[in-house]
Design a protein around this motif. Structure first.
Motif, PDB file in Angstrom:
ATOM      1  N   TYR A 109      94.263  77.898 127.227  1.00 49.91           N
ATOM      2  CA  TYR A 109      95.312  77.006 128.098  1.00 49.91           C
ATOM      3  C   TYR A 109      94.226  76.834 129.173  1.00 49.91           C
ATOM      4  CZ  TYR A 109      99.486  74.929 130.246  1.00 49.91           C
ATOM      5  OH  TYR A 109     100.157  75.218 130.623  1.00 49.91           O
ATOM      6  N   ASP A 110      93.706  75.166 129.535  1.00 45.19           N
ATOM      7  CA  ASP A 110      93.396  75.054 130.741  1.00 45.19           C
ATOM      8  C   ASP A 110      94.152  74.675 132.071  1.00 45.19           C
ATOM      9  OD1 ASP A 110      91.121  76.592 130.790  1.00 45.19           O
ATOM     10  OD2 ASP A 110      89.538  74.929 129.346  1.00 45.19           O
ATOM     11  N   ARG A 111      95.192  74.676 131.291  1.00 44.13           N
ATOM     12  CA  ARG A 111      96.274  73.543 132.810  1.00 44.13           C
ATOM     13  C   ARG A 111      96.383  74.228 133.519  1.00 44.13           C
ATOM     14  NH1 ARG A 111      98.593  68.858 129.796  1.00 44.13           N
ATOM     15  NH2 ARG A 111      98.575  67.918 131.758  1.00 44.13           N
ATOM     16  N   SER A 112      96.246  75.290 133.604  1.00 42.24           N
ATOM     17  CA  SER A 112      96.485  76.571 135.022  1.00 42.24           C
ATOM     18  C   SER A 112      95.563  77.141 135.940  1.00 42.24           C
ATOM     19  CB  SER A 112      97.818  77.127 134.624  1.00 42.24           C
ATOM     20  OG  SER A 112      98.193  78.084 135.528  1.00 42.24           O
ATOM     21  N   THR A 113      95.565  78.406 135.971  1.00 38.91           N
ATOM     22  CA  THR A 113      94.669  79.175 136.949  1.00 38.91           C
ATOM     23  C   THR A 113      93.717  79.486 135.234  1.00 38.91           C
ATOM     24  OG1 THR A 113      96.647  80.727 136.624  1.00 38.91           O
ATOM     25  CG2 THR A 113      96.544  79.733 138.788  1.00 38.91           C
ATOM     26  N   THR A 114      92.674  80.484 136.277  1.00 38.85           N
ATOM     27  CA  THR A 114      91.420  81.320 135.619  1.00 38.85           C
ATOM     28  C   THR A 114      92.229  81.782 134.648  1.00 38.85           C
ATOM     29  OG1 THR A 114      89.909  80.525 136.832  1.00 38.85           O
ATOM     30  CG2 THR A 114      89.854  81.848 135.505  1.00 38.85           C
ATOM     31  N   ASP A 115      93.896  82.989 135.127  1.00 35.26           N
ATOM     32  CA  ASP A 115      93.643  84.416 135.011  1.00 35.26           C
ATOM     33  C   ASP A 115      95.153  84.004 134.043  1.00 35.26           C
ATOM     34  OD1 ASP A 115      92.806  86.078 137.208  1.00 35.26           O
ATOM     35  OD2 ASP A 115      94.623  85.763 138.666  1.00 35.26           O
ATOM     36  N   VAL A 116      95.801  82.760 134.000  1.00 40.96           N
ATOM     37  CA  VAL A 116      96.539  81.635 132.879  1.00 40.96           C
ATOM     38  C   VAL A 116      95.938  81.620 131.808  1.00 40.96           C
ATOM     39  CG1 VAL A 116      98.488  80.362 131.970  1.00 40.96           C
ATOM     40  CG2 VAL A 116      98.766  81.417 134.459  1.00 40.96           C
ATOM     41  N   GLY A 117      94.869  81.419 131.723  1.00 42.17           N
ATOM     42  CA  GLY A 117      93.188  81.126 131.174  1.00 42.17           C
ATOM     43  C   GLY A 117      93.158  82.034 130.490  1.00 42.17           C
ATOM     44  N   LEU A 118      92.582  83.445 131.126  1.00 46.41           N
ATOM     45  CA  LEU A 118      92.646  85.257 130.471  1.00 46.41           C
ATOM     46  C   LEU A 118      93.490  84.939 129.097  1.00 46.41           C
ATOM     47  CD1 LEU A 118      90.070  85.656 133.353  1.00 46.41           C
ATOM     48  CD2 LEU A 118      89.475  84.922 130.718  1.00 46.41           C
ATOM     49  N   ILE A 119      94.773  85.342 129.980  1.00 43.69           N
ATOM     50  CA  ILE A 119      95.665  85.087 128.957  1.00 43.69           C
ATOM     51  C   ILE A 119      95.862  84.471 127.811  1.00 43.69           C
ATOM     52  CG2 ILE A 119      98.007  86.326 128.856  1.00 43.69           C
ATOM     53  CD1 ILE A 119      97.801  86.537 132.555  1.00 43.69           C
ATOM     54  N   SER A 120      95.587  83.602 127.874  1.00 37.53           N
ATOM     55  CA  SER A 120      95.983  82.920 126.963  1.00 37.53           C
ATOM     56  C   SER A 120      94.659  82.470 125.529  1.00 37.53           C
ATOM     57  CB  SER A 120      95.818  81.073 127.340  1.00 37.53           C
ATOM     58  OG  SER A 120      94.347  81.008 127.415  1.00 37.53           O
ATOM     59  N   ASP A 121      93.264  83.232 126.208  1.00 34.63           N
ATOM     60  CA  ASP A 121      92.636  83.800 125.618  1.00 34.63           C
ATOM     61  C   ASP A 121      92.809  85.645 124.679  1.00 34.63           C
ATOM     62  OD1 ASP A 121      90.954  81.659 125.930  1.00 34.63           O
ATOM     63  OD2 ASP A 121      90.054  82.277 127.638  1.00 34.63           O
ATOM     64  N   GLY A 122      93.510  86.084 125.895  1.00 35.96           N
ATOM     65  CA  GLY A 122      93.527  87.397 124.778  1.00 35.96           C
ATOM     66  C   GLY A 122      95.074  87.186 123.624  1.00 35.96           C
ATOM     67  N   LEU A 123      95.554  86.261 124.206  1.00 42.06           N
ATOM     68  CA  LEU A 123      96.696  85.876 122.510  1.00 42.06           C
ATOM     69  C   LEU A 123      96.345  85.325 121.420  1.00 42.06           C
ATOM     70  CD1 LEU A 123      99.970  84.996 125.138  1.00 42.06           C
ATOM     71  CD2 LEU A 123      99.494  87.097 124.106  1.00 42.06           C
ATOM     72  N   PHE A 124      95.063  84.676 121.613  1.00 44.14           N
ATOM     73  CA  PHE A 124      94.151  83.476 120.798  1.00 44.14           C
ATOM     74  C   PHE A 124      93.493  84.429 120.159  1.00 44.14           C
ATOM     75  CE2 PHE A 124      90.696  80.599 120.293  1.00 44.14           C
ATOM     76  CZ  PHE A 124      91.203  80.148 119.092  1.00 44.14           C
ATOM     77  N   HIS A 125      92.920  85.446 120.836  1.00 41.66           N
ATOM     78  CA  HIS A 125      92.176  86.200 119.967  1.00 41.66           C
ATOM     79  C   HIS A 125      93.145  87.537 119.019  1.00 41.66           C
ATOM     80  CE1 HIS A 125      89.012  88.859 119.622  1.00 41.66           C
ATOM     81  NE2 HIS A 125      89.301  89.885 120.086  1.00 41.66           N
ATOM     82  N   ALA A 126      93.959  87.700 119.504  1.00 41.63           N
ATOM     83  CA  ALA A 126      95.279  88.437 118.263  1.00 41.63           C
ATOM     84  C   ALA A 126      95.493  88.066 117.899  1.00 41.63           C
ATOM     85  CB  ALA A 126      96.320  88.898 119.659  1.00 41.63           C
ATOM     86  N   PHE A 127      95.842  86.403 117.928  1.00 42.71           N
ATOM     87  CA  PHE A 127      96.546  85.531 116.375  1.00 42.71           C
ATOM     88  C   PHE A 127      94.898  85.567 115.707  1.00 42.71           C
ATOM     89  CE2 PHE A 127      95.333  81.367 114.751  1.00 42.71           C
ATOM     90  CZ  PHE A 127      96.713  81.546 113.804  1.00 42.71           C
ATOM     91  N   SER A 128      93.576  85.431 115.848  1.00 41.51           N
ATOM     92  CA  SER A 128      92.606  85.511 114.696  1.00 41.51           C
ATOM     93  C   SER A 128      92.431  86.584 114.742  1.00 41.51           C
ATOM     94  CB  SER A 128      91.633  84.896 115.935  1.00 41.51           C
ATOM     95  OG  SER A 128      91.116  85.987 116.881  1.00 41.51           O
ATOM     96  N   TRP A 129      92.325  87.816 114.974  1.00 42.59           N
ATOM     97  CA  TRP A 129      92.047  88.733 114.790  1.00 42.59           C
ATOM     98  C   TRP A 129      93.509  89.813 113.942  1.00 42.59           C
ATOM     99  CZ3 TRP A 129      89.132  92.883 114.214  1.00 42.59           C
ATOM    100  CH2 TRP A 129      89.920  93.865 113.071  1.00 42.59           C
ATOM    101  N   PHE A 130      94.750  89.071 113.874  1.00 39.50           N
ATOM    102  CA  PHE A 130      95.898  89.376 112.923  1.00 39.50           C
ATOM    103  C   PHE A 130      95.760  88.537 112.041  1.00 39.50           C
ATOM    104  CE2 PHE A 130      98.265  90.542 116.200  1.00 39.50           C
ATOM    105  CZ  PHE A 130      98.305  92.064 115.662  1.00 39.50           C
ATOM    106  N   ALA A 131      95.573  86.862 111.388  1.00 42.60           N
ATOM    107  CA  ALA A 131      95.208  86.418 110.658  1.00 42.60           C
ATOM    108  C   ALA A 131      93.947  86.845 109.791  1.00 42.60           C
ATOM    109  CB  ALA A 131      94.081  85.090 110.249  1.00 42.60           C
ATOM    110  N   THR A 132      92.671  87.431 110.787  1.00 43.58           N
ATOM    111  CA  THR A 132      91.629  87.793 109.537  1.00 43.58           C
ATOM    112  C   THR A 132      91.922  89.743 108.826  1.00 43.58           C
ATOM    113  OG1 THR A 132      90.204  86.814 111.539  1.00 43.58           O
ATOM    114  CG2 THR A 132      89.523  88.606 109.871  1.00 43.58           C
ATOM    115  N   ILE A 133      92.349  89.964 109.411  1.00 45.21           N
ATOM    116  CA  ILE A 133      93.078  91.994 109.169  1.00 45.21           C
ATOM    117  C   ILE A 133      93.761  91.023 107.601  1.00 45.21           C
ATOM    118  CG2 ILE A 133      94.533  93.926 109.476  1.00 45.21           C
ATOM    119  CD1 ILE A 133      91.455  93.224 110.589  1.00 45.21           C
ATOM    120  N   TRP A 134      95.111  90.194 108.053  1.00 46.31           N
ATOM    121  CA  TRP A 134      96.052  90.154 106.913  1.00 46.31           C
ATOM    122  C   TRP A 134      95.338  89.121 105.515  1.00 46.31           C
ATOM    123  CZ3 TRP A 134     100.135  86.634 107.437  1.00 46.31           C
ATOM    124  CH2 TRP A 134     101.585  86.381 106.177  1.00 46.31           C
ATOM    125  N   GLY A 135      94.245  88.037 106.488  1.00 49.20           N
ATOM    126  CA  GLY A 135      93.818  88.126 105.474  1.00 49.20           C
ATOM    127  C   GLY A 135      92.443  88.920 103.995  1.00 49.20           C
TER     128      GLY A 135
END
Length: 161
Positions: A42-68
């Protein structure tokens, strides 16, 4: 005889699909977000918000990978794993995620771009064409294994007689 194998066709597809989503998201996160630092989820806010959004995105990818992968382990344990069908699901999942990202998130929602440069068109074309190729190849593999399913159902009828 063949019906035992056919009951796992859908699970092979979904296991590959989830793994593919997770793999594409992981590669996107690692390469474009962290190593190249071209954008955040998410790039429509501050860098801190972008990093938090990256962390949530990474968690999503990890859960999808592990579930598969859990589904894959179960298929292998039950001797129902079919590599070609799983690979087709993985390509459709990866390509589908990438195409969704390239069209919905980049263009419609505008939550980030691939890269912030003057001429974004080459990046968009490469991103979406690669996604479409993955979906096409994966769909061909799934279609080929779907035909196998129809043939084996016919074989079940022969064996039941």
């Amino acid at each position: 005889m063949f019906s035992d194998f056919n009951k796992y066709l859908s699970r092979n597809l979904w296991s590959g699909f989830l793994f593919g989503i997770g793999l594409a998201a992981f590669i996107d996160e690692t390469v474009f977000h962290q190593l190249l630092r071209w954008h955040h989820f998410y790039d429509r806010s501050t860098t801190d918000v972008g990093l938090i959004s990256d962390g949530l995105f990474h968690a999503f990818s990890w859960f999808a990978t592990i579930w598969g992968l859990f589904m894959l382990a179960d298929l292998r344990r039950k001797q129902g794993f079919w590599f070609k069908r799983w690979w087709g699901g993985m390509l459709v999942g990866s390509g589908g995620f990438q195409l969704y990202d390239g069209i919905i998130q980049h263009k419609l929602m505008r939550i980030h771009q691939i890269r912030y440069v003057e001429n974004i068109l080459p990046y968009d074309l490469i991103w979406n064409i690669i996604a479409a190729i993955m979906i096409l190849v994966g769909s061909i593999l799934l279609f080929q294994t779907k035909n196998h399913e129809k043939k084996s159902k016919g074989m079940d009828a022969i064996y039941e007689r």
